[in-house]
Design a protein around this motif. Structure first.
Motif, PDB file in Angstrom:
ATOM      1  N   ALA A 262       0.824  -1.212   0.000  1.00 57.89           N
ATOM      2  CA  ALA A 262       0.000   0.000   0.000  1.00 57.89           C
ATOM      3  C   ALA A 262       0.859   1.263   0.000  1.00 57.89           C
ATOM      4  O   ALA A 262       0.360   2.344  -0.295  1.00 57.89           O
ATOM      5  N   TYR A 263       2.121   1.097   0.332  1.00 52.73           N
ATOM      6  CA  TYR A 263       3.004   2.264   0.384  1.00 52.73           C
ATOM      7  C   TYR A 263       3.846   2.417  -0.884  1.00 52.73           C
ATOM      8  O   TYR A 263       4.668   3.324  -0.977  1.00 52.73           O
ATOM      9  N   ASN A 264       3.646   1.512  -1.827  1.00 55.66           N
ATOM     10  CA  ASN A 264       4.501   1.522  -3.022  1.00 55.66           C
ATOM     11  C   ASN A 264       4.577   2.895  -3.673  1.00 55.66           C
ATOM     12  O   ASN A 264       5.648   3.365  -4.047  1.00 55.66           O
ATOM     13  N   ASP A 265       3.397   3.522  -3.806  1.00 55.15           N
ATOM     14  CA  ASP A 265       3.367   4.800  -4.514  1.00 55.15           C
ATOM     15  C   ASP A 265       4.002   5.934  -3.724  1.00 55.15           C
ATOM     16  O   ASP A 265       4.253   7.015  -4.268  1.00 55.15           O
ATOM     17  N   ASP A 266       4.234   5.719  -2.428  1.00 53.99           N
ATOM     18  CA  ASP A 266       4.804   6.785  -1.589  1.00 53.99           C
ATOM     19  C   ASP A 266       6.325   6.765  -1.545  1.00 53.99           C
ATOM     20  O   ASP A 266       6.943   7.716  -1.071  1.00 53.99           O
ATOM     21  N   LEU A 267       6.905   5.650  -2.003  1.00 48.02           N
ATOM     22  CA  LEU A 267       8.328   5.445  -1.733  1.00 48.02           C
ATOM     23  C   LEU A 267       9.225   6.468  -2.418  1.00 48.02           C
ATOM     24  O   LEU A 267      10.151   7.013  -1.793  1.00 48.02           O
ATOM     25  N   ALA A 268       8.930   6.738  -3.680  1.00 53.82           N
ATOM     26  CA  ALA A 268       9.743   7.723  -4.408  1.00 53.82           C
ATOM     27  C   ALA A 268       9.625   9.083  -3.731  1.00 53.82           C
ATOM     28  O   ALA A 268      10.611   9.814  -3.581  1.00 53.82           O
ATOM     29  N   ARG A 269       8.429   9.377  -3.296  1.00 55.64           N
ATOM     30  CA  ARG A 269       8.158  10.648  -2.633  1.00 55.64           C
ATOM     31  C   ARG A 269       8.933  10.781  -1.315  1.00 55.64           C
ATOM     32  O   ARG A 269       9.439  11.852  -0.975  1.00 55.64           O
ATOM     33  N   VAL A 270       9.017   9.681  -0.575  1.00 52.74           N
ATOM     34  CA  VAL A 270       9.779   9.682   0.678  1.00 52.74           C
ATOM     35  C   VAL A 270      11.230  10.068   0.408  1.00 52.74           C
ATOM     36  O   VAL A 270      11.805  10.915   1.092  1.00 52.74           O
ATOM     37  N   VAL A 271      11.791   9.452  -0.618  1.00 49.01           N
ATOM     38  CA  VAL A 271      13.198   9.747  -0.934  1.00 49.01           C
ATOM     39  C   VAL A 271      13.347  11.200  -1.385  1.00 49.01           C
ATOM     40  O   VAL A 271      14.288  11.888  -0.971  1.00 49.01           O
ATOM     41  N   GLU A 272      12.398  11.675  -2.173  1.00 48.03           N
ATOM     42  CA  GLU A 272      12.444  13.088  -2.597  1.00 48.03           C
ATOM     43  C   GLU A 272      12.383  14.023  -1.399  1.00 48.03           C
ATOM     44  O   GLU A 272      13.113  15.013  -1.317  1.00 48.03           O
ATOM     45  N   ASP A 273      11.488  13.704  -0.479  1.00 48.69           N
ATOM     46  CA  ASP A 273      11.340  14.549   0.712  1.00 48.69           C
ATOM     47  C   ASP A 273      12.608  14.562   1.550  1.00 48.69           C
ATOM     48  O   ASP A 273      12.997  15.594   2.102  1.00 48.69           O
ATOM     49  N   LEU A 274      13.232  13.405   1.650  1.00 47.80           N
ATOM     50  CA  LEU A 274      14.481  13.329   2.410  1.00 47.80           C
ATOM     51  C   LEU A 274      15.534  14.200   1.738  1.00 47.80           C
ATOM     52  O   LEU A 274      16.315  14.894   2.401  1.00 47.80           O
ATOM     53  N   ASP A 275      15.537  14.145   0.429  1.00 49.30           N
ATOM     54  CA  ASP A 275      16.483  14.953  -0.341  1.00 49.30           C
ATOM     55  C   ASP A 275      16.207  16.438  -0.124  1.00 49.30           C
ATOM     56  O   ASP A 275      17.105  17.228   0.173  1.00 49.30           O
ATOM     57  N   ALA A 276      14.917  16.796  -0.200  1.00 50.38           N
ATOM     58  CA  ALA A 276      14.526  18.199  -0.025  1.00 50.38           C
ATOM     59  C   ALA A 276      14.887  18.701   1.372  1.00 50.38           C
ATOM     60  O   ALA A 276      15.186  19.879   1.564  1.00 50.38           O
ATOM     61  N   ALA A 277      14.858  17.780   2.331  1.00 45.85           N
ATOM     62  CA  ALA A 277      15.183  18.157   3.708  1.00 45.85           C
ATOM     63  C   ALA A 277      16.694  18.187   3.935  1.00 45.85           C
ATOM     64  O   ALA A 277      17.151  18.459   5.041  1.00 45.85           O
ATOM     65  N   GLY A 278      17.435  17.883   2.882  1.00 43.27           N
ATOM     66  CA  GLY A 278      18.896  17.922   2.990  1.00 43.27           C
ATOM     67  C   GLY A 278      19.473  16.755   3.762  1.00 43.27           C
ATOM     68  O   GLY A 278      20.593  16.825   4.266  1.00 43.27           O
ATOM     69  N   LEU A 279      18.724  15.667   3.828  1.00 43.16           N
ATOM     70  CA  LEU A 279      19.181  14.529   4.625  1.00 43.16           C
ATOM     71  C   LEU A 279      19.814  13.431   3.779  1.00 43.16           C
ATOM     72  O   LEU A 279      20.418  12.501   4.308  1.00 43.16           O
ATOM     73  N   LEU A 280      19.644  13.533   2.463  1.00 44.25           N
ATOM     74  CA  LEU A 280      20.033  12.420   1.605  1.00 44.25           C
ATOM     75  C   LEU A 280      21.500  12.507   1.189  1.00 44.25           C
ATOM     76  O   LEU A 280      21.999  13.572   0.837  1.00 44.25           O
ATOM     77  N   THR A 281      22.192  11.373   1.243  1.00 46.70           N
ATOM     78  CA  THR A 281      23.582  11.288   0.808  1.00 46.70           C
ATOM     79  C   THR A 281      23.738  10.055  -0.063  1.00 46.70           C
ATOM     80  O   THR A 281      23.239   8.988   0.296  1.00 46.70           O
ATOM     81  N   GLU A 282      24.414  10.201  -1.196  1.00 53.15           N
ATOM     82  CA  GLU A 282      24.684   9.015  -1.999  1.00 53.15           C
ATOM     83  C   GLU A 282      25.988   8.396  -1.530  1.00 53.15           C
ATOM     84  O   GLU A 282      26.981   9.089  -1.309  1.00 53.15           O
ATOM     85  N   SER A 283      25.962   7.089  -1.334  1.00 54.26           N
ATOM     86  CA  SER A 283      27.157   6.399  -0.863  1.00 54.26           C
ATOM     87  C   SER A 283      27.222   5.048  -1.547  1.00 54.26           C
ATOM     88  O   SER A 283      26.303   4.238  -1.430  1.00 54.26           O
ATOM     89  N   ASP A 284      28.298   4.808  -2.282  1.00 54.37           N
ATOM     90  CA  ASP A 284      28.435   3.573  -3.058  1.00 54.37           C
ATOM     91  C   ASP A 284      27.219   3.347  -3.951  1.00 54.37           C
ATOM     92  O   ASP A 284      26.775   2.210  -4.125  1.00 54.37           O
ATOM     93  N   GLY A 285      26.636   4.404  -4.450  1.00 55.74           N
ATOM     94  CA  GLY A 285      25.523   4.275  -5.372  1.00 55.74           C
ATOM     95  C   GLY A 285      24.168   4.172  -4.705  1.00 55.74           C
ATOM     96  O   GLY A 285      23.144   4.276  -5.367  1.00 55.74           O
ATOM     97  N   ALA A 286      24.163   3.980  -3.381  1.00 53.86           N
ATOM     98  CA  ALA A 286      22.888   3.869  -2.672  1.00 53.86           C
ATOM     99  C   ALA A 286      22.516   5.213  -2.055  1.00 53.86           C
ATOM    100  O   ALA A 286      23.380   6.000  -1.708  1.00 53.86           O
ATOM    101  N   GLN A 287      21.204   5.449  -1.929  1.00 54.94           N
ATOM    102  CA  GLN A 287      20.736   6.673  -1.276  1.00 54.94           C
ATOM    103  C   GLN A 287      20.588   6.401   0.219  1.00 54.94           C
ATOM    104  O   GLN A 287      19.858   5.492   0.624  1.00 54.94           O
ATOM    105  N   CYS A 288      21.295   7.204   1.000  1.00 55.17           N
ATOM    106  CA  CYS A 288      21.369   6.938   2.438  1.00 55.17           C
ATOM    107  C   CYS A 288      21.062   8.194   3.242  1.00 55.17           C
ATOM    108  O   CYS A 288      21.208   9.312   2.765  1.00 55.17           O
ATOM    109  N   VAL A 289      20.663   7.957   4.501  1.00 55.76           N
ATOM    110  CA  VAL A 289      20.583   9.050   5.465  1.00 55.76           C
ATOM    111  C   VAL A 289      21.578   8.743   6.576  1.00 55.76           C
ATOM    112  O   VAL A 289      21.539   7.656   7.172  1.00 55.76           O
ATOM    113  N   PHE A 290      22.479   9.690   6.807  1.00 55.34           N
ATOM    114  CA  PHE A 290      23.440   9.533   7.906  1.00 55.34           C
ATOM    115  C   PHE A 290      23.063  10.494   9.020  1.00 55.34           C
ATOM    116  O   PHE A 290      22.955  11.698   8.793  1.00 55.34           O
ATOM    117  N   LEU A 291      22.869   9.957  10.218  1.00 55.64           N
ATOM    118  CA  LEU A 291      22.645  10.825  11.372  1.00 55.64           C
ATOM    119  C   LEU A 291      23.812  10.637  12.339  1.00 55.64           C
ATOM    120  O   LEU A 291      24.309   9.517  12.511  1.00 55.64           O
TER     121      LEU A 291
END
Length: 578
Positions: A262-291
């Motif tokens: 049921a969340y399939n359609d939200d997943l891309a949006r979640v990653v976009e939001d993380l990016d917009a919030a400045g939380l997203l980092t690419e590492s070894d090709g994967a999209q990650c959040v480092f805290l």
RNA sequence: GCGCCCGUAGCUCAACUGGAUAGAGCAUCGGCCUUCUAAGCCGAGGGUUGCAGGUUCGAGCCCUGCCGGGCGUGCCA
């Protein structure tokens, strides 16, 4: 406010008047020993230490100004500075007089009521439910019921696993069987076997394995044929779960299912939001959040990976989407996750990232309520045992059969249908209680005899106590639902029972706060023990006069109400005789 | 390596922001059915709370070290 909370507030106020700093907790608890009264307040000692005063003196001063005369008959200072409190008969009688309304009844939603998501059960639909699913399902369901009873708006969420790589394998196996409807039907009737056969094909046939991987891709890209197959499988598996829920008396229905997919359609949006919030980092090709608060080995930052190098999403992404949905759409203020403790780190990360990204506001309570692993009788994790796991349906069959055999032995004159019914209620109750009565967070050992015991601290003991009350009323030819009479507490056994009865709301308050239904089990057991002692020592129907008989009947009636309500909050039914 | 959890009676488990003499059930042993259901009741035995220190009026609970076990720790869920 419960009696205990009232005492806590009053003694806290008294301590403050006596010179303790504001907010010094009174620490009111049930007395640890019979000779110490009904409750004890331990807070004076700690407070005195901070003030550099003598603890007994502070306790004395607090007691002198405490406004507790309407509740307490005797209060005294004991030991280094305990305040021991004995409730007055008037207080006990007030509680008992209106017991159904003030103690037993569900609390209406008040100012402190919350919207609470309870995430539980959440089986993986690829396989049949086994005994390992019992904990989340049973404990979560009890918590949902207790939360509702204490006035909260509960939103059950069954986050079933219906998506992911293993479905490619299953759908491919379905396709192989599809040219033979009977074979497919037959295979789907037993999901465990179905999964095993699919896995065997996957492991032994490279072509099959490749087809399975292709099927995953087609499924995720929305291929209609794949989706139809998938839906067919999910329906079968879901019906299987629902049959078990019904049998277990679990309150989950189709409307509580909010599956991973049921969340399939939200997943891309979640990653976009993380990016917009400045939380997203690419590492070894994967999209990650480092805290900063999460460090891995060698103090390296620990990522929460939300998108794989190949573009695929992970369960962290789904869980983030779920937090957002629950907060924004369901408007939940508190979210409880009854999930295996192996996912502790995962949830800590997901919760932290969800807050950082604003998916849930700062004041939202996100709580992982972890439970321990079920171990085999050899002490090793259950699932890893060779020879497979015990199916839930198998366990329930055995439980019902043993309970039926026992009631047939004890009460052969009962009609077959009633004995079958008792077998179901008692057998299922025993299994659920065996799980509910243990602290949720500790690992525990699965044992047939433990799960299917009907003696001692078990559901059947509580159910038996209930039937004893019902039997009293049958013999007295009095309707327990409309019966009432003044209660006088003369015998120690009567008073001890009354004390246990009026404390029920305190237990429910703690269970609500901490998510620990085993505390309710323990309290119900205490009530039943107190009733059994009362039953042995205080004749009811043969009491010396009518007023005494009615007083004891009224006390018994309160007991049955407490047991029936308490058991129903645990999701356990009762019978009239057994 | 690092992180989290766990270690309590023969077995399975409790012990509620640190409280008084660590409690139950099972199992064992001894009593109790011509009186409300014996799936019960009463009683007995059974403990250095893994080990060693520390904190304080007080530690199973908090701190440090060690022993033993489980789980987790970047592309499964």
């Amino acid at each position: 406010m419960t009696l205990r909370e009232t005492l806590e507030a009053r003694i806290t106020a008294a301590l403050e008047k006596a010179g303790a700093p504001p907010g010094t907790p009174a620490i009111v608890q049930p007395a640890t020993r019979a000779g110490f009264g009904d409750y004890q307040a331990n807070g004076a000692m700690g407070a005195a230490k901070k003030l550099g005063r003598k603890p007994r003196e502070l306790a004395e001063a607090a007691l002198a100004v405490a406004e507790i005369d309407d509740l307490v008959a005797h209060a005294e200072i004991a030991g280094p500075g305990f305040i021991n409190l004995t409730l007055s008969d008037a207080c006990l009688n007030r509680q008992l007089a209106d017991y159904a309304a003030t103690v037993i009844a569900a609390r209406p939603a008040g100012a402190d009521a919350q919207r609470v998501v309870v995430d539980y059960s959440s089986p993986n639909l690829a396989k049949e439910m086994h005994v390992g699913h019992l904990r989340s399902t049973i404990i979560g369901d009890a918590m949902a019921r207790v939360l509702e009873h204490t006035g909260h708006a509960v939103l059950r969420q069954n986050h079933v696993g219906d998506w992911g790589t293993q479905f490619g394998m299953l759908l491919t196996w379905m396709n192989e069987l599809a040219n033979n409807d009977d074979a497919l039907e037959h295979e789907l009737a037993d999901l465990e076997t179905f999964y095993r056969h699919a896995k065997q094909r996957f492991d032994s046939d490279p072509e099959f394995a490749q087809a399975a991987r292709d099927t995953v891709v087609r499924l995720q890209s929305g291929d209609p044929d794949c989706l139809r197959r998938w839906q067919q499988f999910i329906d079968v598996s879901m019906r299987h779960c629902e049959a078990l829920y019904a049998r277990l008396g679990v309150s989950l229905t189709r409307e509580h299912v909010h599956a991973e997919s049921a969340y399939n359609d939200d997943l891309a949006r979640v990653v976009e939001d993380l990016d917009a919030a400045g939380l997203l980092t690419e590492s070894d090709g994967a999209q990650c959040v480092f805290l900063d608060e999460f460090k891995g080995k060698d103090d390296q930052p620990l990522p929460l990976i939300v998108q794989k190098r190949d573009g695929g999403y992970l369960y962290a992404t789904t869980d983030l989407a779920a937090v957002r949905h629950r907060s924004r759409t369901l408007r939940a203020q508190r979210m409880l996750y009854f999930v295996d403790n192996r996912q502790s780190l995962h949830f800590r990360q997901v919760f932290a990232v969800a807050r950082a990204a604003g998916f849930a506001p700062e004041e939202a309570q996100l709580e992982h309520m972890p439970f321990g692993t079920m171990l085999g009788e050899d002490g090793r994790p259950f699932a890893t045992r060779s020879g497979g796991v015990v199916r839930l349906s198998q366990l329930l069959d055995e439980a019902e059969e043993r309970a039926y055999a026992l009631v047939t032995e004890k009460n052969p004159e009962l009609a077959e249908a009633e004995r079958r019914d008792i077998g179901r209620v008692v057998g299922i109750g025993a299994v659920k209680y065996a799980d509910l009565s243990k602290h949720r967070s500790s690992d525990y050992v699965f044992s047939w005899d433990g799960m299917l015991s009907f003696d001692g601290n078990t559901a059947p003991y509580l159910q038996y106590a209930y039937t004893r009350v019902r039997s009293l009323f049958r013999r007295a030819e009095v309707d327990p639902d409309s019966f009432d009479a003044p209660i006088t507490l003369a015998e120690p056994a009567e008073r001890a029972l009354a004390m246990q009865l009026i404390r029920l709301p305190e237990t429910l308050a703690v269970v609500t706060r901490d998510g620990l239904p085993h505390l309710l089990c323990a309290h119900l057991f205490d009530i039943a023990v107190a009733f059994m002692a009362f039953y042995e020592q205080c004749p009811v129907l043969a009491a010396s006069d009518a007023a005494l008989r009615d007083s004891r009947l009224a006390l018994a009636q309160r007991t049955s109400a407490a047991l029936k309500t308490g058991l129903s909050l645990l999701g356990i039914a009762t019978v009239e005789r057994m």
